[in-house]
Scaffold this motif. Structure first.
Motif, mmCIF file in Angstrom:
data_model
loop_
_atom_site.group_PDB
_atom_site.id
_atom_site.type_symbol
_atom_site.label_atom_id
_atom_site.label_comp_id
_atom_site.label_asym_id
_atom_site.label_seq_id
_atom_site.Cartn_x
_atom_site.Cartn_y
_atom_site.Cartn_z
ATOM 1 N N LYS A 1 -3.335 6.091 21.245
ATOM 2 C CA LYS A 1 -4.883 6.109 21.762
ATOM 3 C C LYS A 1 -4.845 7.489 22.589
ATOM 4 C CE LYS A 1 -7.076 2.684 23.056
ATOM 5 N NZ LYS A 1 -7.451 1.274 23.719
ATOM 6 N N THR A 2 -3.791 7.811 23.427
ATOM 7 C CA THR A 2 -3.903 9.031 24.370
ATOM 8 C C THR A 2 -4.270 10.289 23.244
ATOM 9 O OG1 THR A 2 -2.676 7.703 25.790
ATOM 10 C CG2 THR A 2 -2.588 10.585 26.022
ATOM 11 N N GLU A 3 -3.641 10.241 22.277
ATOM 12 C CA GLU A 3 -3.414 11.286 21.495
ATOM 13 C C GLU A 3 -4.857 11.302 20.835
ATOM 14 O OE1 GLU A 3 -1.196 13.913 21.013
ATOM 15 O OE2 GLU A 3 -0.413 12.931 22.715
ATOM 16 N N ILE A 4 -5.674 10.337 20.252
ATOM 17 C CA ILE A 4 -7.056 10.360 19.931
ATOM 18 C C ILE A 4 -7.866 10.641 20.740
ATOM 19 C CG2 ILE A 4 -8.475 8.897 18.607
ATOM 20 C CD1 ILE A 4 -6.263 7.392 17.302
ATOM 21 N N LEU A 5 -7.605 10.232 22.026
ATOM 22 C CA LEU A 5 -8.526 10.650 23.274
ATOM 23 C C LEU A 5 -8.634 12.412 23.416
ATOM 24 C CD1 LEU A 5 -10.113 10.245 25.836
ATOM 25 C CD2 LEU A 5 -8.291 9.890 27.079
ATOM 26 N N LYS A 6 -7.426 12.817 23.386
ATOM 27 C CA LYS A 6 -7.364 14.456 23.208
ATOM 28 C C LYS A 6 -7.891 14.895 22.278
ATOM 29 C CE LYS A 6 -2.796 14.258 25.465
ATOM 30 N NZ LYS A 6 -1.315 14.782 25.326
ATOM 31 N N GLU A 7 -7.781 14.681 20.981
ATOM 32 C CA GLU A 7 -8.516 14.801 19.669
ATOM 33 C C GLU A 7 -9.972 14.708 19.861
ATOM 34 O OE1 GLU A 7 -9.440 16.771 16.446
ATOM 35 O OE2 GLU A 7 -7.546 16.988 17.411
ATOM 36 N N HIS A 8 -10.530 13.796 20.400
ATOM 37 C CA HIS A 8 -12.072 13.630 20.568
ATOM 38 C C HIS A 8 -12.392 14.550 21.539
ATOM 39 C CE1 HIS A 8 -15.625 12.041 22.655
ATOM 40 N NE2 HIS A 8 -15.826 11.502 21.513
ATOM 41 N N ALA A 9 -11.697 14.901 22.518
ATOM 42 C CA ALA A 9 -11.947 16.002 23.584
ATOM 43 C C ALA A 9 -12.255 17.285 22.706
ATOM 44 C CB ALA A 9 -11.040 16.172 24.870
ATOM 45 N N ARG A 10 -11.150 17.778 22.011
ATOM 46 C CA ARG A 10 -11.325 18.905 21.194
ATOM 47 C C ARG A 10 -12.392 18.997 20.177
ATOM 48 N NH1 ARG A 10 -7.907 19.468 17.250
ATOM 49 N NH2 ARG A 10 -7.903 21.887 17.229
ATOM 50 N N CYS A 11 -12.804 17.914 19.571
ATOM 51 C CA CYS A 11 -14.251 17.761 18.900
ATOM 52 C C CYS A 11 -15.187 18.005 19.581
ATOM 53 C CB CYS A 11 -14.238 16.411 18.307
ATOM 54 S SG CYS A 11 -12.916 15.810 16.864
ATOM 55 N N GLN A 12 -15.341 17.570 20.680
ATOM 56 C CA GLN A 12 -16.479 17.833 21.724
ATOM 57 C C GLN A 12 -16.674 19.434 21.850
ATOM 58 O OE1 GLN A 12 -18.828 15.438 22.246
ATOM 59 N NE2 GLN A 12 -17.729 14.319 20.927
ATOM 60 N N ARG A 13 -15.333 19.757 22.382
ATOM 61 C CA ARG A 13 -15.314 21.224 22.885
ATOM 62 C C ARG A 13 -15.414 22.239 21.758
ATOM 63 N NH1 ARG A 13 -10.651 20.712 24.791
ATOM 64 N NH2 ARG A 13 -9.391 21.898 23.232
ATOM 65 N N LEU A 14 -14.767 22.100 20.840
ATOM 66 C CA LEU A 14 -14.740 23.023 19.651
ATOM 67 C C LEU A 14 -15.895 22.725 18.393
ATOM 68 C CD1 LEU A 14 -10.789 23.500 18.950
ATOM 69 C CD2 LEU A 14 -12.399 24.864 20.389
ATOM 70 N N LYS A 15 -16.613 21.514 18.665
ATOM 71 C CA LYS A 15 -17.752 21.345 17.683
ATOM 72 C C LYS A 15 -17.114 21.008 16.100
ATOM 73 C CE LYS A 15 -20.394 21.673 21.205
ATOM 74 N NZ LYS A 15 -20.855 20.232 21.871
ATOM 75 N N HIS A 16 -16.305 20.584 16.146
ATOM 76 C CA HIS A 16 -15.716 20.273 14.618
ATOM 77 C C HIS A 16 -15.548 18.716 14.336
ATOM 78 C CE1 HIS A 16 -11.456 20.576 16.564
ATOM 79 N NE2 HIS A 16 -11.467 19.139 16.164
ATOM 80 N N GLN A 17 -15.483 18.484 13.027
ATOM 81 C CA GLN A 17 -15.526 16.947 12.510
ATOM 82 C C GLN A 17 -13.883 16.628 12.555
ATOM 83 O OE1 GLN A 17 -17.615 16.237 9.048
ATOM 84 N NE2 GLN A 17 -19.236 15.944 10.319
ATOM 85 N N SER A 18 -13.857 15.467 12.862
ATOM 86 C CA SER A 18 -12.393 14.824 12.733
ATOM 87 C C SER A 18 -12.597 13.343 12.339
ATOM 88 C CB SER A 18 -11.548 14.903 14.081
ATOM 89 O OG SER A 18 -11.267 16.084 14.284
ATOM 90 N N ALA A 19 -11.744 12.734 11.892
ATOM 91 C CA ALA A 19 -11.889 11.251 11.350
ATOM 92 C C ALA A 19 -10.958 10.232 12.098
ATOM 93 C CB ALA A 19 -11.883 11.175 9.698
#
Length: 543
Positions: A397-415
């Motif tokens: 869950k912590t790793e997915i939280l970090k990836e969500h932050a990357r999505c917001q920052r870099l404006k890319h899509q992740s699933a």
């Protein structure tokens, strides 16, 4: 003889190839859409121009990354498309009716060529780009039919295979270096140690028709690491193979930080360890510099001199222990100090081991590898689920939280996806808990092989898993996970009632579409329940 490519260069080349693949998959998605527009006679000038630009890039770069067939086909399509873009009209280009169907079909077919690297090695069934190298397993069995049955069953887990009827026919080439050997026990014992000479350090699994302790002892004495008796339990064999490969990889790799104020000695140690396959970073005894490098490099172990000018190694080690994250970091002292009392005093102040200088290169390398391996094993106990080896609930869950932050920052899509084994309670009740554990391990192994190294995979609890696919569109994620569902359903397990199969349900959504990772996970979970209501065995996306 040409100088072999170093691990570092090879890794960089592989990373570049992966970047090419990631971009090529997105471009093939765009070409698919354009192909559909051509089929519907709705293609506009801008779409054909976009297709031409994509084809031009693929024609120029695909061959460089080992996809010659893709590059050649892109070149042919580029040439075919160009005349229709050279006219005066830029609003409604006219494609002849006899050309449109063929052009549309060939544009859509480019994606399939992404699976055909120049080595002609078989790829996983998914079109998803993968950074995981398919490991080659050498199978030695005089019976080709039996070998085919074995390799067909294990290929679902993402391995590729090479078959030989006997060890004597082995001829090593750069493209066929195996990661493990599966061999019939009578062939292995009859080789008289030849296997150990041909495949030093390779994991060896023996298969046999009869089981006995004298037989097992003879195999172990000759160097075998596992034995399975006919009829084979393929999921159990696949799980054991995965564990052996992981252990061997961990034993030969690691990250070492060297802290020493002698520049020549520091560099010597670095070269020795780097040449032995370890990643190495070096620093002097400057406390400020040490802390910053530790945070950035995240070593498995630290090799530290006891006395570095005005800096005392034991005091530096004690300072590191101020931070909770470095409490378990192994610190090995390297010093010319031979007084055992002083050595013990140094160990009491934060060290874990003591090597007396001078130390031979081979001894230093072996010590570093063993220490790195043990450190990684201990880390797995803390961060990994004991049954599957995947990330634990809280850490994933912590790793997915970090990836969500990357999505917001870099404006890319992740699933992000939630996965659940169908009717798992019935598996435990009817087939036994041991069989249930094998089912869970089987899915974990399949996910490890089918997804990329950059993907996040964790066991959420019980029979439920969670994965996050960085920089992956929802459409691509559906394709990948549908392939996982299809292949998982083909795996044959054995339990109290005989052979059985298990299916998988998946709920999927776009991570970047939600204000928080928790909301995205909840949406994926709701989609999973939707899949259960819709009949299970497949993928449902969040509405």
């Amino acid at each position: 003889m040409p100088k072999p490519v170093s691990n570092e260069v090879s890794s960089k080349l592989e990373a570049l190839k992966q970047k090419f693949l990631d971009k090529a998959v997105v471009e093939c998605d765009a070409l698919d859409a354009i192909a559909q527009s051509i089929t519907d006679a709705e293609a506009c000038y801008e779409q054909l121009e976009q297709a031409y630009r994509i084809l031009h890039r693929l024609a120029g770069s695909a061959g460089t990354f080992g996809f010659s067939a893709l590059g050649e086909e892109a070149r042919r399509l580029e040439v075919q498309l160009k005349p229709f873009l050279d006219g005066d009209s830029q609003t409604s280009p006219v494609l002849p009716s006899d050309i449109s169907p063929e052009l549309s079909q060939r544009l859509s077919g480019l994606r399939g060529l992404l699976r055909l690297a120049d080595t002609a090695e078989p790829q996983t069934k998914s079109n998803f780009p993968t950074a995981r190298v398919e490991q080659l397993i050498l199978v030695v069995d005089p019976d080709p039919g039996r070998a085919t049955q074995l390799t067909s069953g294990l290929s679902l887990y993402g391995y590729r295979f090479s078959w030989l009827p006997s060890v004597k026919e082995w001829q090593q080439r750069p493209e066929n270096v195996p990661s493990a050997l599966i061999i019939r026990d009578d062939v292995f014992l009859a080789s008289g140690g030849e296997c150990a000479e041909l495949f030093p350090g390779l994991p060896i699994i023996c298969l046999g028709a009869a089981d006995s302790y004298p037989r097992r002892y003879a195999l172990a004495r000759e160097g075998a690491e596992a034995f399975f008796c006919d009829p084979l339990n393929l999921p159990l064999l696949a799980d054991h193979l995965e564990r052996l490969l992981t252990d061997h990889a961990d034993a030969e790799s690691g990250r070492v930080l060297i802290v020493d104020d002698d520049p020549e000695l520091r560099e010597h140690y670095r070269l020795v360890l780097t040449n032995g396959g370890l990643e190495v970073e070096t620093v002097t005894g400057d406390p400020a510099r040490l802390l910053s490098v530790l945070s950035a490099f995240r070593p498995d172990i630290v090799l530290m001199d006891v006395q570095m000018g005005e800096i005392a190694g034991p005091a530096l080690a004690r300072m590191l222990r101020f931070e909770p994250e470095w409490l378990s970091l192994p610190i090995v002292y390297l010093s010319a100090e031979q007084d055992r009392e002083i050595q013990l005093e140094a160990l009491a102040k934060g060290g874990d081991d003591f090597l007396t200088k001078p130390v031979s290169d081979s001894f230093l390398l072996r010590t570093a590898k063993i220490r790195c391996y043990r450190a990684k094993q201990l880390d797995k106990l803390v961060s990994r689920d004991s049954l599957t080896g995947l990330l634990k609930h809280s850490l994933v869950k912590t790793e997915i939280l970090k990836e969500h932050a990357r999505c917001q920052r870099l404006k890319h899509q992740s699933a992000v996806a939630m996965l659940d084994l169908d009717h798992f309670k019935q598996v435990n009740d009817n087939q036994g808990h041991r069989a249930g554990d094998l089912v869970i391990k089987g899915l974990a192994n399949l996910l490890r092989h089918r997804l990329r190294k950059t993907d996040i995979i964790g066991r959420y609890g019980g029979e439920e898993f969670i994965v996050a696919l960085p920089e992956c569109s929802l459409k691509r994620a559906v394709t990948v996970l549908e392939s996982v569902c299809e292949d998982f359903a083909k795996i044959t397990f054995e339990g109290n009632s005989g052979e059985f199969h298990v299916t998988l349900s998946v709920g999927l959504t776009t991570l970047s579409a939600y204000a928080s990772s928790e909301e995205a996970i909840e949406a994926a979970d709701q989609a999973l329940y939707g899949r259960k209501r819709a009949g299970r065995n497949g993928v449902t996306t969040a509405s």
